[in-house]
Write a protein that holds these residues in place. Structure first.
Motif, short mmCIF file in Angstrom:
data_model
loop_
_atom_site.label_atom_id
_atom_site.label_comp_id
_atom_site.label_asym_id
_atom_site.label_seq_id
_atom_site.Cartn_x
_atom_site.Cartn_y
_atom_site.Cartn_z
N UNK A 6 0.83 -1.20 0.00
CA UNK A 6 0.00 0.00 0.00
C UNK A 6 0.87 1.26 0.00
N UNK A 7 0.28 2.34 -0.49
CA UNK A 7 1.02 3.59 -0.65
C UNK A 7 1.35 4.21 0.70
N UNK A 8 2.61 4.60 0.86
CA UNK A 8 3.03 5.35 2.04
C UNK A 8 2.91 6.84 1.74
N UNK A 9 3.03 7.67 2.78
CA UNK A 9 2.99 9.11 2.57
C UNK A 9 4.14 9.57 1.68
N UNK A 10 5.31 8.94 1.83
CA UNK A 10 6.45 9.28 0.97
C UNK A 10 6.17 8.90 -0.48
N UNK A 11 5.49 7.78 -0.70
CA UNK A 11 5.13 7.37 -2.06
C UNK A 11 4.23 8.43 -2.70
N UNK A 12 3.25 8.90 -1.95
CA UNK A 12 2.30 9.88 -2.49
C UNK A 12 3.01 11.20 -2.80
N UNK A 69 4.17 18.49 4.53
CA UNK A 69 3.22 18.87 3.48
C UNK A 69 2.09 17.85 3.44
N UNK A 70 0.87 18.35 3.19
CA UNK A 70 -0.31 17.50 3.12
C UNK A 70 -0.70 17.26 1.66
N UNK A 71 -1.09 16.02 1.38
CA UNK A 71 -1.51 15.65 0.03
C UNK A 71 -2.88 14.98 0.11
N UNK A 72 -3.74 15.30 -0.85
CA UNK A 72 -5.07 14.70 -0.91
C UNK A 72 -5.25 14.05 -2.28
N UNK A 73 -5.47 12.75 -2.27
CA UNK A 73 -5.79 12.04 -3.52
C UNK A 73 -7.29 12.06 -3.70
N UNK A 74 -7.75 12.67 -4.78
CA UNK A 74 -9.17 12.81 -5.07
C UNK A 74 -9.56 11.71 -6.07
N UNK A 128 -10.32 21.79 6.53
CA UNK A 128 -10.26 21.76 7.99
C UNK A 128 -9.06 22.55 8.52
N UNK A 129 -8.77 23.67 7.87
CA UNK A 129 -7.70 24.54 8.33
C UNK A 129 -6.30 24.12 7.92
N UNK A 130 -6.18 23.05 7.10
CA UNK A 130 -4.87 22.59 6.65
C UNK A 130 -4.75 22.74 5.14
#
Length: 249
Positions: free
Chosen positions: A45-51, A143-148, A200-202
């Protein structure tokens, strides 16, 4: 020329989807009991570093991998001597991995699904916590990432044949009809120039992707896993067949 215009149109459409997001998005549930990478019969499964790597690859930027090292989980467990050596070798390893990344394979994302009782009439389940504003959140290197996930609602009904019903039911939690899911998403678009989206403020950097497959798993107390059911798109299934053929050659 036609192919070029078609590709441009796809990019513009993806950009419009990302920019047009205005609903309060819903983040992925925390999955502390998930199997670790390398578990038999369970996808990596994808890690945060992968994303984060995927975001930079999509936007054609080269990260400063040396700055990423302190945020890697294994780095935090090392002695000072081990860290010095790691700082010398790991950035090159990450760079090589980045250079070889093609984004042709969908990434596997963990999700805790909530499903309806089985419908004998329709032969399947409804995923109750899929919504048009669902997204998958990751944080790496501050840094925050969102996969849509585009097309997620097309998979809200899971067409499970009666023969597989017993297996799926065995994977449900004792309360709330929760089940461990893997959602395969093909990353398609990200825009480095777009300002982060506040959720949410991020601030989040957005990555658009197409849902290619959904699989249901049973997770055991020793964190081993068994796939109970999966439903791939035609494209996903064709790609899997091609991979098998290539391995046989």
């Amino acid at each position: 020329m036609t192919k070029f215009l078609s590709a441009v149109s796809c990019c513009l459409l993806a950009a419009a989807v990302i920019v047009g997001l205005s609903l309060p998005l819903r983040a992925m549930a925390d999955m502390p009991d998930a199997p670790v990478v390398g578990t038999n019969y369970f996808p990596d499964t994808a890690s945060a570093a992968d994303v984060a790597t995927i975001f930079y690859r999509l936007t054609r930027q080269n990260p400063d991998f040396r700055k990423w090292i302190p945020f890697l989980p294994e780095y935090k467990q090392m002695t000072d001597a081990e860290r010095l050596e790691y700082l010398q070798t790991k950035p090159l390893e990450l760079q090589q991995k980045f250079d070889l990344l093609t984004l042709q394979e969908p990434i596997a994302i963990q999700f805790e699904g909530v499903i309806s009782p089985y419908s004998e009439e329709n032969q399947g389940y409804v995923v109750r916590n899929f919504a048009s504003d669902t997204f998958f959140s990751f944080t790496f290197a501050q840094k925050n990432y969102a996969i849509v996930p585009q097309g997620l609602m097309d998979h809200q009904f899971l067409a499970v044949q009666p023969a597989a019903k017993r297996d799926v039911e065995s994977g449900l939690s004792m309360t709330g009809r929760k089940i461990f899911m893997i959602i395969y998403v093909q990353p398609t678009y990200a825009d480095a120039a777009a300002p982060p989206t506040m959720i949410d403020g991020k601030p989040y950097q957005l990555i658009s992707g197409k849902v290619m497959n959904i699989a249901l798993y049973k997770i055991y107390s020793n964190k081993q896993a068994t796939v109970l059911w999966e439903e791939g798109t035609k494209t996903f299934n064709d790609n899997q067949k091609n991979e098998l053929l290539n391995l046989k050659q």
